[in-house]
Write a protein that holds these residues in place. Structure first.
Motif, PDB file in Angstrom:
ATOM      1  N   ASP A 268     -53.050  -2.092  91.299  1.00  0.00           N
ATOM      2  CA  ASP A 268     -53.980  -2.977  91.294  1.00  0.00           C
ATOM      3  C   ASP A 268     -54.061  -4.293  90.245  1.00  0.00           C
ATOM      4  O   ASP A 268     -54.292  -5.087  91.595  1.00  0.00           O
ATOM      5  CB  ASP A 268     -55.525  -2.577  90.236  1.00  0.00           C
ATOM      6  CG  ASP A 268     -55.782  -1.305  90.427  1.00  0.00           C
ATOM      7  OD1 ASP A 268     -55.698  -1.047  92.260  1.00  0.00           O
ATOM      8  OD2 ASP A 268     -56.623  -0.469  89.528  1.00  0.00           O
ATOM      9  N   LEU A 269     -52.882  -4.601  89.250  1.00  0.00           N
ATOM     10  CA  LEU A 269     -52.895  -5.892  89.171  1.00  0.00           C
ATOM     11  C   LEU A 269     -51.837  -6.373  90.488  1.00  0.00           C
ATOM     12  O   LEU A 269     -51.937  -7.241  90.682  1.00  0.00           O
ATOM     13  CB  LEU A 269     -52.228  -5.841  87.890  1.00  0.00           C
ATOM     14  CG  LEU A 269     -51.066  -7.252  87.550  1.00  0.00           C
ATOM     15  CD1 LEU A 269     -52.021  -7.994  87.471  1.00  0.00           C
ATOM     16  CD2 LEU A 269     -50.699  -7.081  86.172  1.00  0.00           C
ATOM     17  N   HIS A 270     -50.980  -5.312  90.493  1.00  0.00           N
ATOM     18  CA  HIS A 270     -49.930  -5.922  91.901  1.00  0.00           C
ATOM     19  C   HIS A 270     -51.288  -6.174  93.486  1.00  0.00           C
ATOM     20  O   HIS A 270     -50.592  -7.444  93.351  1.00  0.00           O
ATOM     21  CB  HIS A 270     -49.318  -4.858  92.524  1.00  0.00           C
ATOM     22  CG  HIS A 270     -47.757  -5.467  93.244  1.00  0.00           C
ATOM     23  ND1 HIS A 270     -47.226  -4.223  93.343  1.00  0.00           N
ATOM     24  CD2 HIS A 270     -47.549  -6.150  94.028  1.00  0.00           C
ATOM     25  CE1 HIS A 270     -45.899  -4.421  94.148  1.00  0.00           C
ATOM     26  NE2 HIS A 270     -46.505  -6.096  94.146  1.00  0.00           N
TER      27      HIS A 270
ATOM     28  N   ALA B  27     -51.996 -14.801  95.077  1.00  0.00           N
ATOM     29  CA  ALA B  27     -51.270 -15.553  96.005  1.00  0.00           C
ATOM     30  C   ALA B  27     -50.846 -16.458  96.984  1.00  0.00           C
ATOM     31  O   ALA B  27     -50.783 -17.038  97.763  1.00  0.00           O
ATOM     32  CB  ALA B  27     -49.079 -15.235  95.544  1.00  0.00           C
ATOM     33  N   GLU B  28     -51.122 -14.899  98.181  1.00  0.00           N
ATOM     34  CA  GLU B  28     -52.100 -15.106  99.778  1.00  0.00           C
ATOM     35  C   GLU B  28     -52.834 -16.438  99.430  1.00  0.00           C
ATOM     36  O   GLU B  28     -52.891 -17.479 100.617  1.00  0.00           O
ATOM     37  CB  GLU B  28     -52.482 -14.101 100.429  1.00  0.00           C
ATOM     38  CG  GLU B  28     -51.048 -12.997 100.837  1.00  0.00           C
ATOM     39  CD  GLU B  28     -52.132 -11.704 101.245  1.00  0.00           C
ATOM     40  OE1 GLU B  28     -52.171 -11.262 100.945  1.00  0.00           O
ATOM     41  OE2 GLU B  28     -50.854 -10.967 101.141  1.00  0.00           O
ATOM     42  N   ALA B  29     -54.297 -16.106  98.832  1.00  0.00           N
ATOM     43  CA  ALA B  29     -55.195 -17.362  98.641  1.00  0.00           C
ATOM     44  C   ALA B  29     -54.342 -18.733  98.800  1.00  0.00           C
ATOM     45  O   ALA B  29     -55.141 -19.543  98.782  1.00  0.00           O
ATOM     46  CB  ALA B  29     -55.839 -17.079  97.591  1.00  0.00           C
ATOM     47  N   LYS B  30     -53.520 -18.866  98.238  1.00  0.00           N
ATOM     48  CA  LYS B  30     -52.916 -20.725  97.342  1.00  0.00           C
ATOM     49  C   LYS B  30     -51.701 -20.331  98.989  1.00  0.00           C
ATOM     50  O   LYS B  30     -51.112 -21.822  98.535  1.00  0.00           O
ATOM     51  CB  LYS B  30     -52.365 -20.294  96.313  1.00  0.00           C
ATOM     52  CG  LYS B  30     -53.758 -20.351  94.835  1.00  0.00           C
ATOM     53  CD  LYS B  30     -52.908 -20.561  94.173  1.00  0.00           C
ATOM     54  CE  LYS B  30     -54.343 -20.499  93.033  1.00  0.00           C
ATOM     55  NZ  LYS B  30     -53.887 -22.070  92.089  1.00  0.00           N
TER      56      LYS B  30
ATOM     57  N   THR C 153     -46.243 -17.831  97.994  1.00  0.00           N
ATOM     58  CA  THR C 153     -45.414 -15.977  98.062  1.00  0.00           C
ATOM     59  C   THR C 153     -45.647 -16.090  96.667  1.00  0.00           C
ATOM     60  O   THR C 153     -46.208 -16.603  95.939  1.00  0.00           O
ATOM     61  CB  THR C 153     -43.876 -15.907  97.943  1.00  0.00           C
ATOM     62  OG1 THR C 153     -43.126 -17.227  97.274  1.00  0.00           O
ATOM     63  CG2 THR C 153     -43.181 -17.022  99.229  1.00  0.00           C
ATOM     64  N   LEU C 154     -45.512 -14.282  96.214  1.00  0.00           N
ATOM     65  CA  LEU C 154     -45.479 -13.400  94.777  1.00  0.00           C
ATOM     66  C   LEU C 154     -45.212 -13.808  94.293  1.00  0.00           C
ATOM     67  O   LEU C 154     -45.163 -14.814  92.996  1.00  0.00           O
ATOM     68  CB  LEU C 154     -46.083 -11.901  95.326  1.00  0.00           C
ATOM     69  CG  LEU C 154     -45.790 -11.258  94.257  1.00  0.00           C
ATOM     70  CD1 LEU C 154     -46.886 -11.557  93.418  1.00  0.00           C
ATOM     71  CD2 LEU C 154     -45.836  -9.830  93.939  1.00  0.00           C
ATOM     72  N   ASN C 155     -43.555 -14.093  94.757  1.00  0.00           N
ATOM     73  CA  ASN C 155     -42.609 -14.582  93.892  1.00  0.00           C
ATOM     74  C   ASN C 155     -43.090 -16.556  93.348  1.00  0.00           C
ATOM     75  O   ASN C 155     -42.751 -16.198  91.942  1.00  0.00           O
ATOM     76  CB  ASN C 155     -41.382 -15.222  94.264  1.00  0.00           C
ATOM     77  CG  ASN C 155     -40.686 -15.566  93.119  1.00  0.00           C
ATOM     78  OD1 ASN C 155     -40.187 -14.932  92.332  1.00  0.00           O
ATOM     79  ND2 ASN C 155     -39.724 -16.472  93.135  1.00  0.00           N
ATOM     80  N   GLN C 156     -43.428 -17.197  94.515  1.00  0.00           N
ATOM     81  CA  GLN C 156     -43.826 -18.738  93.605  1.00  0.00           C
ATOM     82  C   GLN C 156     -44.482 -18.229  92.668  1.00  0.00           C
ATOM     83  O   GLN C 156     -44.832 -19.537  91.569  1.00  0.00           O
ATOM     84  CB  GLN C 156     -44.301 -19.570  95.022  1.00  0.00           C
ATOM     85  CG  GLN C 156     -43.154 -19.760  95.585  1.00  0.00           C
ATOM     86  CD  GLN C 156     -43.556 -20.076  97.226  1.00  0.00           C
ATOM     87  OE1 GLN C 156     -44.811 -19.576  98.060  1.00  0.00           O
ATOM     88  NE2 GLN C 156     -41.937 -21.204  97.860  1.00  0.00           N
ATOM     89  N   TRP C 157     -46.308 -17.627  92.814  1.00  0.00           N
ATOM     90  CA  TRP C 157     -47.621 -17.459  92.603  1.00  0.00           C
ATOM     91  C   TRP C 157     -46.892 -17.107  91.235  1.00  0.00           C
ATOM     92  O   TRP C 157     -47.358 -17.323  89.799  1.00  0.00           O
ATOM     93  CB  TRP C 157     -48.354 -16.905  93.073  1.00  0.00           C
ATOM     94  CG  TRP C 157     -49.952 -16.480  92.456  1.00  0.00           C
ATOM     95  CD1 TRP C 157     -50.669 -17.526  92.442  1.00  0.00           C
ATOM     96  CD2 TRP C 157     -49.853 -15.860  91.215  1.00  0.00           C
ATOM     97  NE1 TRP C 157     -51.596 -16.988  91.868  1.00  0.00           N
ATOM     98  CE2 TRP C 157     -51.221 -16.364  91.479  1.00  0.00           C
ATOM     99  CE3 TRP C 157     -49.328 -14.447  90.727  1.00  0.00           C
ATOM    100  CZ2 TRP C 157     -51.998 -15.310  89.749  1.00  0.00           C
ATOM    101  CZ3 TRP C 157     -49.872 -13.686  90.002  1.00  0.00           C
ATOM    102  CH2 TRP C 157     -51.540 -14.001  89.461  1.00  0.00           C
ATOM    103  N   LEU C 158     -46.384 -15.994  90.595  1.00  0.00           N
ATOM    104  CA  LEU C 158     -45.650 -15.199  89.256  1.00  0.00           C
ATOM    105  C   LEU C 158     -44.577 -17.045  89.016  1.00  0.00           C
ATOM    106  O   LEU C 158     -44.916 -16.796  87.610  1.00  0.00           O
ATOM    107  CB  LEU C 158     -44.883 -14.385  89.649  1.00  0.00           C
ATOM    108  CG  LEU C 158     -45.640 -13.033  89.666  1.00  0.00           C
ATOM    109  CD1 LEU C 158     -44.957 -11.802  90.309  1.00  0.00           C
ATOM    110  CD2 LEU C 158     -46.711 -12.539  88.873  1.00  0.00           C
TER     111      LEU C 158
ATOM    112  N   ARG D  80     -47.258 -21.522  83.379  1.00  0.00           N
ATOM    113  CA  ARG D  80     -48.523 -21.750  82.270  1.00  0.00           C
ATOM    114  C   ARG D  80     -48.656 -21.189  81.886  1.00  0.00           C
ATOM    115  O   ARG D  80     -48.991 -21.433  80.704  1.00  0.00           O
ATOM    116  CB  ARG D  80     -49.603 -21.502  83.422  1.00  0.00           C
ATOM    117  CG  ARG D  80     -49.851 -23.167  84.599  1.00  0.00           C
ATOM    118  CD  ARG D  80     -50.945 -23.012  85.584  1.00  0.00           C
ATOM    119  NE  ARG D  80     -51.456 -21.664  85.629  1.00  0.00           N
ATOM    120  CZ  ARG D  80     -51.451 -21.155  86.872  1.00  0.00           C
ATOM    121  NH1 ARG D  80     -50.717 -21.715  88.339  1.00  0.00           N
ATOM    122  NH2 ARG D  80     -51.029 -20.372  88.055  1.00  0.00           N
ATOM    123  N   GLN D  81     -47.879 -20.385  81.427  1.00  0.00           N
ATOM    124  CA  GLN D  81     -48.501 -19.073  79.585  1.00  0.00           C
ATOM    125  C   GLN D  81     -47.430 -19.899  78.940  1.00  0.00           C
ATOM    126  O   GLN D  81     -47.290 -19.918  77.897  1.00  0.00           O
ATOM    127  CB  GLN D  81     -48.405 -18.027  80.380  1.00  0.00           C
ATOM    128  CG  GLN D  81     -48.199 -16.763  79.065  1.00  0.00           C
ATOM    129  CD  GLN D  81     -49.806 -16.849  78.464  1.00  0.00           C
ATOM    130  OE1 GLN D  81     -50.876 -17.360  79.666  1.00  0.00           O
ATOM    131  NE2 GLN D  81     -50.709 -16.780  77.442  1.00  0.00           N
TER     132      GLN D  81
END
Length: 118
Positions: A77-79, A86-89, A92-97, A103-104
């Motif tokens: 579910d987290l995946h 990521a798609e909303a922005k 790619t998933l890599n870029q978003w992560l 940020r963290q």
């Protein structure tokens, strides 16, 4: 500058007329110095070779340079949520992560993290 997968940083000390180097991207600390470019390259190679020999003598694995890859396991579910975010922005998933981890780290350490495009 690279040798056997290890990377060196270079700093010039004008007053001493010396080149100082450090192997970067590993947890262990490896320093070296020289007074010419050719001897600097040789000192770097010698430092890496000495480090690898020392590790072998001690029976320990040498630190490997960070390669930028992280194996990350999570609930399905987290995946799914991460991919949707990521798609909303339009990322790619890599870029978003990468952005989320950066940020963290900044939030916890208080220091900005420099992120190169992946």
């Amino acid at each position: 500058m690279q040798y056997k997968g290890y990377t060196a940083s270079i700093r010039f000390e004008e007053e001493a007329k010396l080149l100082f180097g450090e192997v970067v991207g590993i947890a262990d600390t490896i320093f070296f110095e020289a007074d010419s470019v050719d001897s600097f390259i040789q000192a770097f190679h010698d430092a890496v070779d000495d480090y690898l020999a020392w590790c072998a003598e001690e029976g320990r694995e040498p630190d490997k340079p960070f390669n930028g890859r992280i194996l990350f396991r999570c609930e399905s579910d987290l995946h799914k949520s991460a991919i949707q975010a990521a798609e909303a922005k339009n990322m790619t998933l890599n870029q978003w992560l990468t952005q989320a981890v950066s940020r963290q780290i900044e939030a916890e350490a208080g220091d900005p993290v420099v992120v190169r495009a992946a």
